[in-house]
Structure formats: C-alpha cells, structure tokens
Design a protein around this motif. Structure first.
Motif, short mmCIF file in Angstrom:
data_model
loop_
_atom_site.label_atom_id
_atom_site.label_comp_id
_atom_site.label_asym_id
_atom_site.label_seq_id
_atom_site.Cartn_x
_atom_site.Cartn_y
_atom_site.Cartn_z
N PHE B 15 -3.49 37.98 -39.86
CA PHE B 15 -4.12 38.25 -38.57
C PHE B 15 -5.42 39.04 -38.75
CE2 PHE B 15 -4.40 41.22 -34.89
CZ PHE B 15 -4.74 40.27 -33.93
N LEU B 16 -5.33 40.09 -39.55
CA LEU B 16 -6.52 40.91 -39.81
C LEU B 16 -7.64 40.06 -40.39
CD1 LEU B 16 -5.28 44.29 -41.32
CD2 LEU B 16 -6.53 43.92 -39.20
N THR B 23 -15.18 38.01 -36.26
CA THR B 23 -15.77 39.11 -35.48
C THR B 23 -17.03 39.63 -36.16
OG1 THR B 23 -13.61 39.82 -34.69
CG2 THR B 23 -15.40 41.39 -34.54
N LEU B 24 -16.94 39.72 -37.48
CA LEU B 24 -18.05 40.31 -38.23
C LEU B 24 -18.96 39.19 -38.74
CD1 LEU B 24 -15.78 42.80 -40.15
CD2 LEU B 24 -17.17 43.27 -38.13
N ALA B 110 -1.91 47.28 -29.82
CA ALA B 110 -3.04 47.01 -28.93
C ALA B 110 -3.40 45.53 -28.96
CB ALA B 110 -4.23 47.86 -29.36
N PRO B 111 -3.96 45.04 -27.89
CA PRO B 111 -4.37 43.63 -27.85
C PRO B 111 -5.47 43.34 -28.87
CG PRO B 111 -5.15 44.83 -25.91
CD PRO B 111 -4.19 45.72 -26.61
N ALA B 112 -5.54 42.10 -29.28
CA ALA B 112 -6.49 41.70 -30.32
C ALA B 112 -7.92 42.09 -29.94
CB ALA B 112 -6.40 40.19 -30.55
#
Lengths: 243, 243
Positions: B15-16, B23-24, B110-112
């Motif tokens: 997931f990470l 994202t990056l 926490a949400p993604a």
DNA sequence: AACGTTTTTGCGGGAACCCGCACTTGTTCA
DNA sequence: TGAACAAGTGCGGGTTCCCGCAAAAACGTT
C-alpha cells in the motif's frame, strides 16, 4: 456457506475479503465487521456457520468475540487470524473452545497461500488448522514444567493488575499464605529463584514482584490487551465485594 | 527524490509503495525494507533524503532506526506511520529529533488521503505533519502537571524492568531515598495517592509498585516494545557495573 | 539577588513482602 | 491401597518498601 469477517485494519479487511471470495466456491453470504462489538451484533442479526476473527481489535478482543459466539452456537467454525503468537491469546482460546468444535489459528505474516488452505481446511473440510509456531506455544503452555498452571496464571494476572497479597487472597478465596505460595511458585517458573538474581554491590538487582511482570510481558505470557480485559473482570469482582 | 520505506507487514508495504508512486511525482529511486536492520543497512548503501518508517517492527523499532539515521544525516525527512499513539513512541521520537529537522507522524487508521497529504507535506513542502491524536498525546506528555518529568520517567522505566530501589539508586546515581522519592512522585502523577486506592475488608486493594506498572501500560506510557529496548540499555549498564 | 519550583537527601516507623519449615488436603497413577 | 505430587495452610523472621516530616541543593524567573 455464510461467512462473517471481523478485522479492524482496512487493508487486511480488503485482503481477507478478496481471498475469501476466490477461495470459497460455495460462499453465499458475506459480511464484514470493523470491530468486536460490531461482529457480535452482526452475528446475532443473521445466521453464520463460519467466522474469521482478528485478535487484537479495539474494544473487544477476538477471544471475547469467540467466547460470545461459541456460547450461543458451539458448532460455529472460527478461524483466528493474528499478528502475534502471544500466549495470552492462545491460552484464552484453548480455555474456551467447546469440546469438539472446529477452529484454526494462522498468522498474518504467513503467505496468502496458507490463508487459503486454512480457510478451506477449517470451513470446508472441517478440520483444525493451527500454525506451527502457534502450536509450539500451545504445547509449551500445556507442559507442566515450563508452562504455568492455572493457579499460577491467576496469580500472575492479579500481580500484573497491581493487587496486594491480601487482595489476591480475598479474590481467589485462599488464605494469605496461599496467595503468597502461588506467587512463589510463579517466581520459580519464571526463573526468579533466589540464586538466579544477579547481585551487585547494591544488593540484589531485581524485585521479584515487579521483575515477574516484566518477564511475563516480554515473553508474551500476558500482553496489554489481555490486561485490559482482566482489568474489566477485576472491576466486576470489586463491584460486588467492595460495597 | 530518493525514498526509503521500512514496514514489516506485507499488505501495508504494498500500500505504501502504491501511494508513494502515484503521489510523489519527482520520485527517482525507491527501496523497501522489511525490518529495522534492513532499513539501516539500505540507508547506508545509498543516498536518501526521505524515509517512511513503521514503528513497531521486529528486532529494531522505528524509533531506533530514526535515531540511527538522524545521527548520520540530521537533515533526513522522516515520516512515521504507526498503528498506535503510545506515549512511549512519541516520547522516544521527540527526544531524538535534531533541532530543525522535518518529520511527520500519522496513523495507519487514517484514510489514504491523509497519507498522501502527509507525504507531500513532509517530503515536498518540508513541513512537519503531526496527526491530531498524536499531537494531543505529545501535548499532555510535555505538560508538567499531567505528564511525567524526566526523573519520573526514568523511575518508571526502572520500575517496569523490575529493579529494586537500591539498584535504581545505583543506576541513576542518587541516594536510596532519592530513588524512592522519584517513585513517590511517579505514584502521585499516576493517581496513586494513598487516598485514591480502594479499600475492602482485606485492606488496600493495590500495591503501588505493581499498580503503577499496570497503569503505565494501559495508558500507553510504556509498552512491551519500549520495554525490550530498555532491557537492552539495562544490560549494557549491568555489564559495566556487575563484574 | 531574592524568589518559587523541582529534585534530592536523611531519619524513622509501620506495613507489606519474601521465603524456609512443617503439616494437611486432594488428585493421580501404578 | 499406597506412593507421588500438586496445592494450600500456619508460623515466624528478615528484608524491602511506603511515606510523612524536615531540610538542603539545583534550577529557572523575575
């Protein structure tokens, strides 16, 4: 087949669902709960013969959920799915499995393949599937030399809750000396014989009472979860006797 | 940008990775380690300016990894990513952050969306991103009324390790009465004033010494992980003084 | 420099704890 | 049935711990 899943972690939940869907061919009904209480509520709302439980969920442990479920329907097949092999959980489970019921215990760290096999084994073939590592711990706990007996375990619990000797005696209905005797045996089992404590020029390094807690924690005989649950039990008892 | 990820859980790891990748935008290099030791080894093998760390990994905690990393390269941006808000971790981190370095702390629950924001905030915008819940605990720990002072915390650690008063005194270089005084203050902070302990016909219910451990554990001021680490520190000390 | 706070120290007594010895009970197993 | 073992009980003493009282150091603040 009707299946209930209880798991608080989002990702693990999705994973379990996926595996269940493409492993169990005759799955007719599937619900997913996000914590212990929800699981019990859902279990009461419909009919299930199979359940997957995460141990270590907020509010209610998987062990407690299982206890509740088996009390109502002992034939329910339960697969425990956990991160750890803490003796606290394992002891809790083996204490509540109804006579001939079917259950499994596998670790989250195991490959997906094992999870599939376990699901089939427990839910379809109706056999017990216990992870090797878990089995090992279970074994050791049952052994009368290395494992703790029931009175010793009770003493450990009371000790970790912070009770005094007298309070333990009152709670367990034994004499003061009885409680102390249990402690003594406990210390011995944990390897706290007088001779084993290192001594510096400041005297003996360890206090048996507190050192026992430390050892129990680091060996996973007890964990913070189990402690919270026992705290609850204690509250019930004091509620009745404190007045 | 070059990023290192350390996380022991398979699913969380995947997931990470996924989130990081999309994202990056300027991500040029990505490595993933499966435990603390591996993370450090990998960090030494290449150049990274950004790291994501799970706290609670086998063998080496995320806190320890961070300490090691920051010692070598204080400008490294670290995002902590954890299940819990245990004060033990938070205290550990705030004690080792180098002056003006950038870091973040968010929860797995926490949400993604939040994870994405945190990654951008910490790694790109170079700002500290601390989860609200975590912030709250951090706050309380710093407060001189509700939180523990350094000597009190030391006393708690020694207490949980199972040391005697004399051993604590020797270890911390204070008089016997000094060690006991620390304990007294600790008991007070934890709400163990003499009057607060319930009394039955069996006498006072709790033993301050053990009860303090119980409370500290259930409030997450200390946890089994932190304890293991402290056990290690203790071993170092005894090694030098026991002879 | 004077102040408040926190931390440390010494003294001393009462309570709690640790544990060896001896004896009773109950259970298990040959 | 009797031996072996686990668990509990009573007694007693030596140690450790808990904590109130009081006063000295260490610290930061004004």
């Amino acid at each position: 087949m009707r299946l209930l899943i209880a798991e608080d972690d989002k990702l693990h939940r999705a994973f379990l669902e996926k595996v269940a869907l493409n492993t169990l061919s005759d799955l007719s009904f599937l619900k997913i709960a996000e914590d212990g209480e929800e699981a019990i509520k859902e279990f009461d709302a419909a009919e299930y013969e199979s359940v997957v439980l995460d141990l270590q969920m907020p509010r209610l442990t998987g062990v407690e959920v299982a206890k509740n479920i088996w009390a109502k329907k002992p034939c329910t097949k339960i697969l425990f799915w956990s991160n750890y092999t803490d003796e606290a959980y394992i002891r809790g489970i083996t204490k509540i499995v109804p006579g001939a019921s079917v259950y499994g215990y596998i670790l989250k760290s195991a490959p997906a393949e094992q999870l599939k096999l376990a699901m089939q084994g427990v839910f379809v073939a109706e056999q017990c599937v216990i992870d090797r590592e878990v089995r090992r711990v279970q074994q050791r706990a049952g052994d009368r030399l290395s494992g703790l007996s029931e009175p010793e375990y009770e003493a450990l619990v009371d000790l970790c809750l912070g009770l005094t000797d007298k309070a333990m005696a009152a709670r367990r209905n034994v004499s003061l000396r009885g409680a102390q005797s249990r402690l003594q045996h406990l210390y011995q089992k944990l390897g706290l014989d007088k001779g084993d404590i290192p001594v510096g020029q400041w005297g003996p390094t360890y206090n048996s009472r507190t050192r026992a807690i430390c050892l129990a924690l680091s060996q996973g005989i007890l964990n913070a979860d189990a402690l919270r649950k026992e705290e609850e039990n204690l509250r019930v008892w004091t509620g009745r006797h404190l007045k």
